[in-house]
Design a protein around this motif. Structure first.
Motif, PDB file in Angstrom:
ATOM      1  N   GLN A  60      28.983  50.780 -21.351  1.00 44.12           N
ATOM      2  CA  GLN A  60      28.327  49.809 -22.231  1.00 44.12           C
ATOM      3  C   GLN A  60      28.224  50.340 -23.661  1.00 44.12           C
ATOM      4  N   LYS A  61      27.952  51.643 -23.803  1.00 41.88           N
ATOM      5  CA  LYS A  61      27.908  52.245 -25.138  1.00 41.88           C
ATOM      6  C   LYS A  61      29.279  52.172 -25.799  1.00 41.88           C
ATOM      7  N   ALA A  62      30.320  52.464 -25.025  1.00 38.84           N
ATOM      8  CA  ALA A  62      31.684  52.407 -25.559  1.00 38.84           C
ATOM      9  C   ALA A  62      32.035  50.980 -25.977  1.00 38.84           C
ATOM     10  N   VAL A  63      31.651  50.007 -25.162  1.00 44.17           N
ATOM     11  CA  VAL A  63      31.905  48.599 -25.484  1.00 44.17           C
ATOM     12  C   VAL A  63      31.211  48.249 -26.804  1.00 44.17           C
ATOM     13  N   ALA A  64      29.968  48.664 -26.961  1.00 46.15           N
ATOM     14  CA  ALA A  64      29.215  48.369 -28.182  1.00 46.15           C
ATOM     15  C   ALA A  64      29.880  49.012 -29.398  1.00 46.15           C
ATOM     16  N   LEU A  65      30.315  50.257 -29.255  1.00 44.34           N
ATOM     17  CA  LEU A  65      30.973  50.949 -30.367  1.00 44.34           C
ATOM     18  C   LEU A  65      32.278  50.272 -30.753  1.00 44.34           C
ATOM     19  N   TYR A  66      33.115  50.002 -29.774  1.00 47.88           N
ATOM     20  CA  TYR A  66      34.410  49.377 -30.060  1.00 47.88           C
ATOM     21  C   TYR A  66      34.237  47.963 -30.622  1.00 47.88           C
ATOM     22  N   SER A  67      33.202  47.267 -30.197  1.00 49.21           N
ATOM     23  CA  SER A  67      32.958  45.915 -30.684  1.00 49.21           C
ATOM     24  C   SER A  67      32.611  45.892 -32.162  1.00 49.21           C
ATOM     25  N   LYS A  68      32.038  46.983 -32.645  1.00 53.27           N
ATOM     26  CA  LYS A  68      31.622  47.038 -34.049  1.00 53.27           C
ATOM     27  C   LYS A  68      32.687  47.663 -34.953  1.00 53.27           C
ATOM     28  N   MET A  69      33.736  48.193 -34.370  1.00 54.25           N
ATOM     29  CA  MET A  69      34.802  48.818 -35.151  1.00 54.25           C
ATOM     30  C   MET A  69      35.733  47.760 -35.733  1.00 54.25           C
ATOM     31  N   ASP A  70      36.437  48.128 -36.793  1.00 61.04           N
ATOM     32  CA  ASP A  70      37.517  47.302 -37.299  1.00 61.04           C
ATOM     33  C   ASP A  70      38.543  47.136 -36.175  1.00 61.04           C
ATOM     34  N   ALA A  71      39.055  45.936 -35.994  1.00 61.79           N
ATOM     35  CA  ALA A  71      39.956  45.642 -34.870  1.00 61.79           C
ATOM     36  C   ALA A  71      41.199  46.538 -34.862  1.00 61.79           C
ATOM     37  N   ALA A  72      41.775  46.799 -36.030  1.00 64.53           N
ATOM     38  CA  ALA A  72      42.983  47.626 -36.085  1.00 64.53           C
ATOM     39  C   ALA A  72      42.696  49.068 -35.676  1.00 64.53           C
TER      40      ALA A  72
END
Length: 86
Positions: free
Chosen positions: A11-23
């Motif tokens: 869930q932490k990884a999902v939250a981090l990746y969700s907030k990152m620039d898509a590229a």
């Protein structure tokens, strides 16, 4: 207990990746173990996951989408089987 801890980390990884620039997220996810990347993308919001997938190459995004949509069954002996395996 370990499963809950693993789920919390995911869930932490999902939250981090969700907030990152898509590229950037696409580049990073492509370097992870495929099943971890698939697990992260499956739990992201569809709009964000689609932005990340569209930032990947066509072959890689198609491969990941295939993994996301595969149906799995567990046989009587506990092995996982995907559609098309015999």
């Amino acid at each position: 207990k370990k499963k809950n801890q693993d789920n919390t980390q995911l869930q932490k990884a999902v939250a981090l990746y969700s907030k990152m620039d898509a590229a950037i997220a696409a580049q990073s996810l492509s370097k992870l173990d495929r099943m971890i990347a698939v697990s992260i993308l499956k739990q992201m919001k569809v709009k964000q996951a689609s932005l990340v997938l569209s930032s990947m190459g066509a072959e890689e995004s198609a491969s990941i989408i295939e993994e996301i949509t595969k149906k799995q069954w567990v046989s009587d002996d506990g092995r996982n089987w995907t559609k098309g395996n015999s």
